[in-house]
Write a protein that holds these residues in place. Structure first.
Motif, short mmCIF file in Angstrom:
data_model
loop_
_atom_site.label_atom_id
_atom_site.label_comp_id
_atom_site.label_asym_id
_atom_site.label_seq_id
_atom_site.Cartn_x
_atom_site.Cartn_y
_atom_site.Cartn_z
N VAL A 46 0.83 -1.21 0.00
CA VAL A 46 0.00 0.00 0.00
C VAL A 46 0.87 1.25 0.00
CG1 VAL A 46 -1.68 1.34 1.32
CG2 VAL A 46 -1.97 -1.14 1.09
N LEU A 47 1.95 1.26 0.78
CA LEU A 47 2.83 2.42 0.81
C LEU A 47 3.53 2.64 -0.53
CD1 LEU A 47 4.46 2.12 4.37
CD2 LEU A 47 2.77 3.80 3.58
N SER A 254 -5.58 8.03 -14.19
CA SER A 254 -5.53 9.47 -14.41
C SER A 254 -6.54 10.19 -13.54
CB SER A 254 -5.79 9.80 -15.89
OG SER A 254 -4.68 9.45 -16.69
N MET A 255 -7.71 9.60 -13.36
CA MET A 255 -8.72 10.21 -12.49
C MET A 255 -8.25 10.22 -11.04
SD MET A 255 -12.42 9.04 -14.01
CE MET A 255 -13.22 10.06 -12.78
N GLN A 256 -7.57 9.17 -10.61
CA GLN A 256 -7.03 9.15 -9.25
C GLN A 256 -6.00 10.25 -9.07
OE1 GLN A 256 -6.78 4.39 -9.09
NE2 GLN A 256 -5.94 5.36 -7.28
N GLY A 275 -3.26 14.25 -0.73
CA GLY A 275 -4.32 13.65 -1.53
C GLY A 275 -4.01 12.21 -1.89
N ALA A 276 -2.75 11.92 -2.23
CA ALA A 276 -2.37 10.55 -2.56
C ALA A 276 -2.51 9.64 -1.35
CB ALA A 276 -0.92 10.52 -3.06
N ALA A 277 -2.17 10.16 -0.15
CA ALA A 277 -2.29 9.37 1.07
C ALA A 277 -3.73 9.06 1.42
CB ALA A 277 -1.62 10.10 2.24
N ILE A 278 -4.66 9.83 0.88
CA ILE A 278 -6.09 9.58 1.13
C ILE A 278 -6.70 8.73 0.01
CG2 ILE A 278 -8.36 10.68 1.34
CD1 ILE A 278 -6.94 13.11 2.56
N VAL A 279 -6.36 9.06 -1.23
CA VAL A 279 -7.02 8.43 -2.38
C VAL A 279 -6.61 6.97 -2.55
CG1 VAL A 279 -7.20 8.48 -4.90
CG2 VAL A 279 -7.40 10.59 -3.59
N GLU A 280 -5.32 6.66 -2.39
CA GLU A 280 -4.87 5.29 -2.63
C GLU A 280 -5.48 4.29 -1.65
OE1 GLU A 280 -3.67 2.12 -4.37
OE2 GLU A 280 -3.36 4.09 -5.27
N PRO A 281 -5.50 4.56 -0.32
CA PRO A 281 -6.22 3.64 0.58
C PRO A 281 -7.69 3.51 0.22
CG PRO A 281 -4.75 5.03 1.85
CD PRO A 281 -4.75 5.56 0.45
N LEU A 282 -8.29 4.62 -0.22
CA LEU A 282 -9.68 4.57 -0.66
C LEU A 282 -9.82 3.67 -1.88
CD1 LEU A 282 -12.56 5.69 -0.30
CD2 LEU A 282 -11.92 7.60 -1.78
N SER A 283 -8.84 3.72 -2.78
CA SER A 283 -8.86 2.84 -3.95
C SER A 283 -8.76 1.38 -3.54
CB SER A 283 -7.70 3.21 -4.88
OG SER A 283 -7.63 2.33 -5.98
N GLN A 284 -7.91 1.09 -2.54
CA GLN A 284 -7.78 -0.29 -2.07
C GLN A 284 -9.10 -0.77 -1.46
OE1 GLN A 284 -5.01 -2.26 -2.51
NE2 GLN A 284 -4.31 -0.51 -3.74
N LEU A 285 -9.76 0.11 -0.74
CA LEU A 285 -11.06 -0.24 -0.16
C LEU A 285 -12.08 -0.49 -1.25
CD1 LEU A 285 -12.92 -0.51 2.33
CD2 LEU A 285 -13.30 1.97 2.20
N ILE A 302 -17.37 5.39 -9.17
CA ILE A 302 -17.17 5.84 -7.79
C ILE A 302 -16.20 7.01 -7.72
CG2 ILE A 302 -16.22 5.16 -5.55
CD1 ILE A 302 -17.37 2.35 -6.09
N PHE A 303 -15.07 6.88 -8.42
CA PHE A 303 -14.09 7.96 -8.38
C PHE A 303 -14.58 9.20 -9.11
CE2 PHE A 303 -11.07 4.75 -6.96
CZ PHE A 303 -10.33 5.47 -6.05
N GLY A 304 -15.39 9.03 -10.14
CA GLY A 304 -15.99 10.17 -10.80
C GLY A 304 -16.92 10.92 -9.87
N ALA A 305 -17.72 10.18 -9.08
CA ALA A 305 -18.62 10.80 -8.12
C ALA A 305 -17.85 11.52 -7.02
CB ALA A 305 -19.54 9.74 -7.51
N ILE A 306 -16.77 10.90 -6.55
CA ILE A 306 -15.95 11.55 -5.51
C ILE A 306 -15.30 12.82 -6.05
CG2 ILE A 306 -13.91 11.28 -4.05
CD1 ILE A 306 -14.54 8.30 -3.90
N LEU A 307 -14.83 12.76 -7.29
CA LEU A 307 -14.21 13.93 -7.91
C LEU A 307 -15.22 15.07 -8.02
CD1 LEU A 307 -11.77 15.20 -9.34
CD2 LEU A 307 -12.56 14.16 -11.47
N LEU A 308 -16.44 14.76 -8.41
CA LEU A 308 -17.48 15.77 -8.51
C LEU A 308 -17.79 16.37 -7.14
CD1 LEU A 308 -19.59 17.24 -10.24
CD2 LEU A 308 -21.16 15.34 -9.83
#
Length: 621
Positions: A46-47, A254-256, A275-285, A302-308
C-alpha cells in the motif's frame, strides 16, 4: 519616500518554513525505517502504491496546478515508462538499470511531442486531447504486437532478492524517486521558471506580453512533469511483473491523479502528497468492495462521483482551505483596501524611480532615425470585417503620440499588431529600424515594446510584488533555475511601485486592488521591462481624477526621460493635454495627423467624431 522604507522582502524564511522542513524530514525518516521495523507485506504494498500516486500527483501539479493545464492523460507517462523498460529488458535483453534509465528518455520525448502537438490547445480542448492521447497509446500498445506482444503483454524477469526482502527494491526505489520528485517541484515553484508558470496560469496572453515565452515554458514544464512518472513506470513494471495495454493506459489512474491533487490542494506542494495518502487507501477499499468483471467500471463511477463531490464541496482542496482559515484567524484589524486612498507621500520621485528601473542588460540595438516606430500599410480583416485598411503612421522618438478615433476605427487592432498579439494580413511594423511584425509576442517585449490594456490585465491571484518581478527583458536558459525574486528584481519592483505611489500594497493580491490601483500597477509592471516604446491603451478610463493627474505626471516624466509613449484614449482633455503628436483613425485608415491644436480644429476629424462643426472637447462615443 525612500525605497529603503518599503515593505521587507517576503522571501525571508519564516519560522513556519523551518517547521515544514523538519516535518518533511521526519516523514522521510519514518518511511525509510518502516520496512526495517515491520515486515507486513500488505502495508509495504500500500505504501508503494501511495508513493507512486504521490509522484504522479506531484508532477501533474506542475502542469495542472502551477501552469493551469488540466490533463486526463498523465498516466500515459507511466505506461510509456513501463513499456520502455519491459521491451528493452524482455525483448532486447538489456539490464534492468538501462531499461529504467531509458524510460526517462522516452517519457521526455513523448512529453516534447505532446507539447508541440497541443501548443495551441487550451481549456476543454486540452483536456480532450490528453484523454485522446491516452487512448491512442493504448491502441498502439495493443496493435504493435512485434514490439509489445499485444494483448498478451510482457512478463518481466524476477529480481534475485531474498523473499523476506522482496519488496525492498521497489519500496526504497519509489521512496527515493518520490523525494527527488518533491525536491524538483519545490525548486520549480521557487524559481524564475515557476513564477512564469504561475503567470501563465493566471493569464497566458498577458504573460507573453511581458516577455514570458509561454510555449517554451509549457514544453519544459510538461517534460519535467513526465520524466519522473516515466522512471516510476520503469520501477512499476518490475513491481507488478506483467505489462499489458489495458493496465498501463488506464483512465481510472488518471482520475485518481486528478482527484488526489484537487483533494489535497491544487498548486500547493503538500496537497498532492496528502491527496495521494487519502485516495490510494480509498482505492484499495474500493477494490475489495467492487470486484469481478464490472469492477473497473464501478471503480470509475465511484471515483468520478468523488471527484465531482470534491469540486462542489471542497473546491480549493484541504491545504488551501485550512490555510485560509488560519489566515483569517491571524488577520488583524486594518484599513479596508477599498478605503485606502492614494497617498502622494508614498511616491518616489519619478526621475529617481526611472533611473533605478533603467537597465542595459537587454542587449537592444538602437538606430538614430527620428521615428522609433513606423507602421506601413497595415491591413487586418476578420471575415468580412476590415479592422485596418492600409493604415500607416509613424511615432517620433522621445514623444507622446496619441492614436485616437471613434469606436471601431481600428485603434486597438493596431495596438494588437504592434505588440505582437495579432498578425496583420498585410503591411509592416518597424521598431528602431528593425522589422518586428513577424516575431512572437514575447520577442516584441524583448525588442522594447511594453503595453497596458484597456481593461487591466494583471495576475490577480499573485501579489503586487510577484506581478512586478514576473516580466522578462530577455530569455536565458541559465535564468530558469534562478530564484523567482532576486535582490535586483526586488529593488526594481519596489522602485516601480513607489513611482506610482502604491508601495504599501506590495504584498497584497493584485485582484484585491481597486480598478484605478490596478491601472497604476499594470503601468509599473510594464516599466519594469524598461521598454523603449510604451503602449498605453486607455490609461485614464475608469479611474478617479487624482489618479489621472498622477498618470499624466508619469507619462510626461517618461517622455522627459527619453521614453516614447503611444496612447489610445477616448478622454480627449487628457490625451490632447499631454500629447505632442496626434494620429486620427477612422474605418481602419489614417485620416489626419498633427499637433493637438491642429486636430482640435480639423474639419475631417470633427466630421469623423461628431458629424458636425462642434469642437472636440469630450470623449468619443
Amino acid at each position: 519616500m525612500s525605497i529603503a522604507t518599503a515593505t521587507p522582502p517576503t522571501n525571508a524564511t519564516p519560522r513556519r518554513h523551518w517547521i515544514a522542513i523538519a516535518g518533511a524530514a521526519l516523514v522521510i525518516v519514518l518511511l525509510a525505517i518502516g520496512p526495517l521495523t515491520w515486515s507486513d507485506l500488505y502495508i509495504q504494498n500500500v505504501l508503494i502504491l501511495i508513493m507512486l500516486l504521490a509522484i504522479m500527483a506531484s508532477t501533474w501539479n506542475v502542469m495542472g496546478g502551477f501552469t493551469g493545464y488540466i490533463s486526463l492523460g498523465h498516466s500515459a507517462f507511466l505506461g510509456v515508462g513501463a513499456y520502455t523498460t519491459a521491451v528493452l529488458v524482455v525483448q532486447l535483453g538489456m539490464p534492468w538499470w538501462a531499461g529504467i534509465a531509458a524510460s526517462a528518455v522516452t517519457s521526455a520525448l513523448l512529453a516534447g511531442c505532446f507539447a508541440l502537438a497541443t501548443r495551441r490547445a487550451r481549456g476543454h480542448a486540452y483536456i480532450i486531447v490528453t484523454f485522446a492521447a491516452l487512448e491512442l497509446l493504448k491502441v498502439l500498445a495493443m496493435n504493435l504486437t512485434a514490439i509489445t506482444n499485444g494483448n498478451h503483454g510482457l512478463v518481466m524477469p524476477f529480481l534475485r532478492v531474498d523473499p523476506e526482502y522482496q519488496l525492498w527494491p521497489y519500496y526504497f526505489g519509489t521512496l527515493a524517486l518520490l523525494v527527488l520528485t518533491v525536491a524538483l517541484v519545490i525548486v520549480i515553484r521557487r524559481s524564475k521558471f515557476g513564477a512564469g508558470l504561475l503567470s501563465i496560469r493566471e493569464d497566458e496572453d498577458k504573460a507573453a506580453s511581458v516577455g514570458i515565452p509561454t510555449s517554451r515554458y509549457k514544453l519544459i514544464a510538461l517534460v519535467l512533469s513526465g520524466v519522473p512518472v516515466g522512471l516510476a513506470g520503469g520501477i512499476y513494471a518490475y513491481y507488478i511483473g506483467f505489462v499489458e495495454p489495458r493496465g498501463m493506459f488506464l483512465i481510472a489512474v488518471s482520475m485518481q491523479i486528478v482527484l488526489a491533487v484537487l483533494l489535497g490542494g491544487r498548486g500547493t506542494i503538500v496537497g498532492p502528497l496528502l491527496g495521494a495518502a487519502i485516495v490510494e487507501p480509498l482505492s484499495q477499499l474500493t477494490n475489495s468492495l467492487v470486484g469481478g468483471a464490472d469492477g473497473g467500471a464501478w471503480k470509475l463511477v465511484i471515483f468520478g462521483a468523488i471527484l465531482l463531490a470534491v469540486i462542489l464541496l471542497l473546491p480549493r482542496g484541504i491545504i488551501p482551505t485550512i490555510g485560509g482559515l488560519l489566515g483569517r484567524l491571524r488577520q488583524r484589524t486594518d484599513d479596508a483596501l477599498t478605503g485606502r486612498r492614494f497617498d502622494d507621500e508614498e511616491t518616489l520621485p519619478i526621475g529617481e524611480a526611472l533611473r533605478r528601473l533603467a537597465t542595459s542588460d537587454h542587449g537592444r540595438t538602437h538606430d538614430r532615425s527620428p521615428d522609433i516606430l513606423v507602421v506601413a500599410g497595415l491591413s487586418k480583416r476578420y471575415g468580412g470585417v476590415t479592422a485596418l485598411d492600409g493604415c500607416s503612421f509613424a511615432v517620433p522618438r522621445g514623444s507622446i503620440t496619441a492614436l485616437i478615433g471613434p469606436n471601431g476605427s481600428g485603434k486597438t487592432t493596431a495596438f494588437n499588431v504592434i505588440d505582437g498579439s495579432q498578425r496583420a494580413d498585410d503591411g509592416t511594423v518597424r521598431l528602431n529600424g528593425e522589422r518586428i511584425d513577424g516575431l512572437s509576442r514575447w520577442e516584441h517585449a524583448y525588442r522594447g515594446v511594453g503595453r497596458t490594456f484597456q481593461s487591466t490585465r494583471l495576475f490577480p491571484a499573485l501579489t503586487v510584488r510577484e506581478n512586478l518581478v514576473a516580466p522578462l527583458r530577455e530569455f536565458r536558459w541559465s535564468r530558469l533555475a534562478s530564484p523567482a525574486m532576486s535582490g535586483v528584481e526586488r529593488e526594481r519592483a519596489e522602485a516601480a511601485i513607489a513611482l506610482v505611489g502604491l508601495t504599501r500594497y506590495l504584498d497584497v493580491r493584485a485582484g484585491d486592488l481597486s480598478y484605478g490601483q490596478q491601472k497604476l500597477v499594470e503601468l509599473a509592471q510594464v516599466l519594469v521591462l524598461d521598454p523603449d516604446l510604451v503602449l498605453l491603451d486607455e490609461p485614464a478610463s475608469g479611474i478617479n481624477p487624482a489618479l489621472i493627474d498622477r498618470m499624466t505626471e508619469i507619462i510626461l516624466a517618461l517622455r522627459d526621460a527619453g521614453k516614447t509613449v503611444l496612447i489610445v484614449e477616448h478622454n480627449m482633455p487628457f490625451v490632447l493635454g499631454c500629447a505632442d503628436v496626434v494620429h486620427v483613425l477612422a474605418a481602419g485608415r489614417l485620416i489626419a495627423s498633427g499637433s493637438p491644436d491642429d486636430i482640435r480644429s480639423n474639419p475631417v476629424v470633427l466630421d469623423a467624431y461628431l458629424g458636425d462643426s462642434e469642437p472636440v472637447t469630450g470623449g468619443a462615443k
